[in-house]
Design an enzyme around this catalytic site. Structure first.
Site, short mmCIF file in Angstrom:
data_model
loop_
_atom_site.label_atom_id
_atom_site.label_comp_id
_atom_site.label_asym_id
_atom_site.label_seq_id
_atom_site.Cartn_x
_atom_site.Cartn_y
_atom_site.Cartn_z
N TYR A 145 0.84 -1.20 0.00
CA TYR A 145 0.00 0.00 0.00
C TYR A 145 0.88 1.25 0.00
O TYR A 145 0.71 2.15 -0.83
CB TYR A 145 -0.92 -0.02 1.22
CG TYR A 145 -1.59 1.29 1.54
CD1 TYR A 145 -1.02 2.19 2.43
CD2 TYR A 145 -2.81 1.62 0.94
CE1 TYR A 145 -1.63 3.41 2.72
CE2 TYR A 145 -3.43 2.84 1.24
CZ TYR A 145 -2.83 3.72 2.12
OH TYR A 145 -3.44 4.94 2.40
N1 LIG Z 1 -9.18 7.60 6.25
C1 LIG Z 1 -7.97 7.95 6.63
O1 LIG Z 1 -7.70 8.16 7.84
C2 LIG Z 1 -6.88 8.11 5.62
C3 LIG Z 1 -7.16 8.10 4.26
N2 LIG Z 1 -6.14 8.27 3.34
C4 LIG Z 1 -6.46 8.28 1.91
O2 LIG Z 1 -7.55 9.16 1.68
C5 LIG Z 1 -8.41 8.61 0.65
C6 LIG Z 1 -9.81 8.46 1.21
O3 LIG Z 1 -9.74 7.63 2.37
P1 LIG Z 1 -11.06 6.88 2.90
O4 LIG Z 1 -12.22 7.77 2.76
O5 LIG Z 1 -10.74 6.27 4.22
O6 LIG Z 1 -11.20 5.74 1.79
P2 LIG Z 1 -12.01 4.35 1.84
O7 LIG Z 1 -11.14 3.28 2.43
O8 LIG Z 1 -13.34 4.62 2.42
O9 LIG Z 1 -12.11 4.02 0.26
C7 LIG Z 1 -12.69 4.95 -0.62
C8 LIG Z 1 -13.37 4.21 -1.72
O10 LIG Z 1 -12.43 3.61 -2.62
C9 LIG Z 1 -13.19 2.67 -3.38
N3 LIG Z 1 -12.32 1.62 -3.94
C10 LIG Z 1 -11.55 0.76 -3.27
N4 LIG Z 1 -10.93 -0.08 -4.14
C11 LIG Z 1 -11.35 0.27 -5.39
C12 LIG Z 1 -11.11 -0.23 -6.70
N5 LIG Z 1 -10.32 -1.29 -6.91
N6 LIG Z 1 -11.73 0.38 -7.75
C13 LIG Z 1 -12.55 1.45 -7.55
N7 LIG Z 1 -12.82 1.96 -6.33
C14 LIG Z 1 -12.23 1.36 -5.28
C15 LIG Z 1 -14.22 2.07 -2.44
O11 LIG Z 1 -15.44 1.93 -3.19
P3 LIG Z 1 -16.67 1.01 -2.71
O12 LIG Z 1 -16.94 1.39 -1.27
O13 LIG Z 1 -17.78 1.42 -3.64
O14 LIG Z 1 -16.23 -0.43 -2.88
C16 LIG Z 1 -14.32 3.09 -1.30
O15 LIG Z 1 -15.59 3.62 -1.10
C17 LIG Z 1 -7.77 7.30 0.23
O16 LIG Z 1 -6.98 7.47 -0.94
C18 LIG Z 1 -6.90 6.93 1.41
O17 LIG Z 1 -5.80 6.09 1.04
C19 LIG Z 1 -4.83 8.42 3.74
C20 LIG Z 1 -4.51 8.43 5.07
C21 LIG Z 1 -5.52 8.31 6.11
N1 LIG Z 2 -8.19 3.61 1.62
C1 LIG Z 2 -7.89 3.86 2.89
N2 LIG Z 2 -6.64 4.23 3.21
C2 LIG Z 2 -6.34 4.46 4.52
C3 LIG Z 2 -7.30 4.32 5.51
C4 LIG Z 2 -8.61 3.93 5.13
O1 LIG Z 2 -9.50 3.79 5.97
N3 LIG Z 2 -8.85 3.70 3.82
N4 LIG Z 2 -7.01 4.55 6.83
C5 LIG Z 2 -5.79 4.86 7.20
C6 LIG Z 2 -5.60 5.04 8.68
O2 LIG Z 2 -6.26 6.18 9.14
C7 LIG Z 2 -4.19 5.17 9.14
O3 LIG Z 2 -3.69 6.37 8.67
C8 LIG Z 2 -4.19 5.16 10.68
O4 LIG Z 2 -4.97 4.09 11.16
C9 LIG Z 2 -4.67 4.98 6.23
N5 LIG Z 2 -5.09 4.82 4.87
#
Ligand SMILES: NC(=O)C1=CN([C@@H]2O[C@H](COP(=O)(O)OP(=O)(O)OC[C@H]3O[C@@H](n4cnc5c(N)ncnc54)[C@H](OP(=O)(O)O)[C@@H]3O)[C@@H](O)[C@H]2O)C=CC1
Ligand SMILES: Nc1nc2c(c(=O)[nH]1)N=C([C@H](O)[C@@H](O)CO)CN2
Length: 235
Positions: A145
């Site tokens: 990742y």
């Molecule tokens: N949340 C956090 O604390 C953090 C988030 N991030 C980054 O911020 C962004 C948003 O995070 P977050 O809201 O938690 O994201 P999520 O984990 O909720 O994922 C967002 C969406 O990505 C879609 N997805 C996953 N795999 C695929 C695929 N193969 N093709 C198309 N769509 C796909 C899913 O769609 P579906 O639900 O329809 O399957 C999901 O709703 C991400 O890029 C994440 O890496 C970075 C650090 C911390």
């Molecule tokens: N696609 C996602 N990426 C990440 C997520 C997530 O929920 N979906 N969450 C994190 C965490 O918040 C991490 O930063 C600490 O637990 C990272 N990326």
């Protein structure tokens, strides 16, 4: 307000959904991708957010999405690459995890930007890549990742140079933004202690950064870190 939509991938939940709704409330036309259909998709469609099904795990899925966007939108205001799967290296066969991570976090943004960049046109046009703090540090349990997010940050630099001055290209690299429902208290406390500010900021923190980048006249090729000072926290 510009009629050319802001396209957000993976915006049917959490950060992407928050940003889609907030941008719509600000008057933007918004289009999103989702992978799994749920009732919310139909509700969003009724509010005017165009929802397009897409799975970026395969080249065919990416190409099909690009075709859909080309058929619907001659112009785009911005593309926000938010779609992401957060798999640990032990979530099955490591080669499959690696391929999945690289497909959604690097191959899809590369192919989508290459195919749609010429449609980005407005007084300001933007591409925003959602990266992660661990792109710069690596990860003990999410190596694939983290590597795929590092690839996405590198694509930020290439596309910023390739598309300037017409399009600004930046990344947002959050640490913790919002926990997942299944995260237990012990895990939450462990993660909160990783940053100097020690909070779970919530999705609006990312939306504030997105808004700033969209309005900027002088930011491109940069990674905006939203991490509560995690880079300064001593072990
Ligand atoms: N949340 C956090 O604390 C953090 C988030 N991030 C980054 O911020 C962004 C948003 O995070 P977050 O809201 O938690 O994201 P999520 O984990 O909720 O994922 C967002 C969406 O990505 C879609 N997805 C996953 N795999 C695929 C695929 N193969 N093709 C198309 N769509 C796909 C899913 O769609 P579906 O639900 O329809 O399957 C999901 O709703 C991400 O890029 C994440 O890496 C970075 C650090 C911390
Ligand atoms: N696609 C996602 N990426 C990440 C997520 C997530 O929920 N979906 N969450 C994190 C965490 O918040 C991490 O930063 C600490 O637990 C990272 N990326």
């Amino acid at each position: 307000m510009n009629s050319a939509p802001i396209l957000i991938t993976g915006a049917a939940q959490r950060i992407g959904l928050f940003c889609a709704k907030a941008l719509q409330e600000k008057g933007h036309k918004v289009a999103i991708s989702y992978r799994r259909h749920r009732p919310l998709i139909d509700e969003l469609q009724e509010t005017g957010i165009d929802c397009i099904q897409a799975d970026f795990a395969t080249t065919e899925g990416i190409v099909a999405f690009i075709r859909q966007i080309k058929q619907r939108y001659p112009k785009l205001r911005a593309i926000i690459h938010n779609a992401s799967d957060w798999h640990s290296d032990s979530d099955g066969d490591l080669t499959e995890v690696f391929d999945q991570m690289m497909a959604v976090h690097a191959k899809a943004p590369l192919m989508i930007n290459q195919a749609l960049a010429d449609r980005l046109s407005h007084i300001k046009a933007d591409i925003i890549h959602m990266s992660d703090f661990v792109a710069q540090t690596g990860s003990a349990k999410h190596m694939a990742y983290a590597a795929s997010k590092a690839a996405l940050e590198n694509l930020t630099l290439s596309f910023a140079r390739k598309l300037a001055p017409r399009v600004k290209v930046n990344a947002i690299a959050p640490a913790l933004i919002s926990f997942n429902e299944g995260d237990d208290d012990q895990y939450r406390q462990k993660v909160l202690q990783k940053s100097l500010l020690g909070i779970e900021p919530g999705e609006q923190e990312v939306f504030k950064a997105v808004q700033w980048l969209l309005e900027s006249d002088y930011m491109t090729g940069r990674i905006l870190h939203l991490d509560g000072g995690r880079h300064l926290k001593l072990p």
